[in-house]
Design an enzyme around this catalytic site. Structure first.
Site, mmCIF file in Angstrom:
data_model
loop_
_atom_site.group_PDB
_atom_site.id
_atom_site.type_symbol
_atom_site.label_atom_id
_atom_site.label_comp_id
_atom_site.label_asym_id
_atom_site.label_seq_id
_atom_site.Cartn_x
_atom_site.Cartn_y
_atom_site.Cartn_z
ATOM 1 C CB SER A 113 128.588 44.823 76.535
ATOM 2 O OG SER A 113 129.647 44.248 77.271
ATOM 3 C CG HIS A 118 114.459 39.525 68.746
ATOM 4 N ND1 HIS A 118 114.787 40.435 67.771
ATOM 5 C CD2 HIS A 118 115.635 39.069 69.245
ATOM 6 C CE1 HIS A 118 116.103 40.524 67.674
ATOM 7 N NE2 HIS A 118 116.646 39.708 68.564
ATOM 8 C CB CYS A 141 132.368 41.931 78.218
ATOM 9 S SG CYS A 141 134.073 41.355 78.270
#
Length: 264
Positions: A113, A118, A141
């Protein structure tokens, strides 16, 4: 709003992994090399690691996740990255808990998780085009859904073009032993976009339902040249200049949207 399937009684933890990926583009025209560099500097300052950290922290709050750790970095000459590890479980404050350790459930989440971003500012060496790309990944998750952050992320960035991928992997088992490979209803990422966003963007889907893979790409419907000019106004340009710049920008948008060169 993510619509869950009827509540399931699970055996142990919900092991489904849900991953949402964005490629968000901002396109601009800057006439001179100096203007293009100022655009890069502007983007680099506007979307530095501190600002991106705040955006991702807001995402964690929106999806109902707890933050475990934050790593961030500004790059030279440009660009930035931020990674946040998240979990469903509340985080134990080690200072308050003394020697108490973070629970196994939290540690188990740390490799699955996360939220990352970026940035990639760049310019064309001759034609005046400058672009900014932000790649964002939200992977969870458990019952947390990254789809809740869709609208916020699109509105938070200068989104001329947005490419989105969503997939669900793994399975969770109910108390009768039956495996469930998805725990919510979906036939398109578009289901989770606001009416305001839908009204402003042209959208195109490629979905593989049997594999729980959903892909949506979109770009702004309306083209306003002033919105794409950096440090310039369309009224100050000649008709010929406007037509040339508009053609360059529209080609750039089409190529980024389709993911291939169209002029060759």
């Amino acid at each position: 709003m993510v619509k869950p399937l009827p509540r399931l009684r699970l055996q142990g933890f919900n092991n489904l992994t849900k991953a949402l990926s964005f490629n968000i583009y901002d396109v601009c025209y800057a006439r001179t090399e100096e203007e293009r560099q100022r655009y890069i500097d502007y983007i680099d300052e506007r979307y530095d690691a501190d600002r991106l950290t705040q955006i991702l922290t807001d995402v964690a709050e929106i999806i109902g996740a707890n933050i475990l750790n934050i790593a961030r970095q500004d790059y030279d000459p440009q660009g930035a990255s931020v990674t946040i590890l998240i979990s469903e479980e509340p985080v134990i404050d080690k200072k308050q808990a003394g020697k108490e350790l973070i629970s196994d459930a939290v540690v188990a989440h740390m490799d699955k998780s996360h939220i990352t971003v970026h940035t990639y500012p760049e310019t064309h060496p001759q034609e005046g085009i400058a672009t900014f790309r932000a790649d964002i990944d939200v992977a969870t998750c458990g019952v947390i859904s990254p789809l809740k952050a869709l609208n916020y992320l699109i509105e938070s960035l200068e989104s001329d073009i947005v490419i989105m991928d969503y997939r669900v992997r793994g399975f969770t088992r109910d108390v009768k032993g039956k495996k469930h490979f998805i725990d919510h209803k979906i036939n398109s990422i578009q289901n989770f976009l606001s009416k305001s966003i839908k009204s402003r963007y042209e959208m195109f889907d490629v979905n593989v339902y049997q594999e729980n893979i959903f892909h949506t790409k979109m770009h702004l419907k309306d083209f306003d040249l002033d919105q794409y000019l950096f440090e310039e106004k369309a009224r100050n340009l000649s008709f010929k200049e406007r037509m040339k710049i508009e053609a360059l920008l529209k080609l750039e948008i089409e190529e980024l949207f389709h993911g291939r060169n169209l002029a060759e």
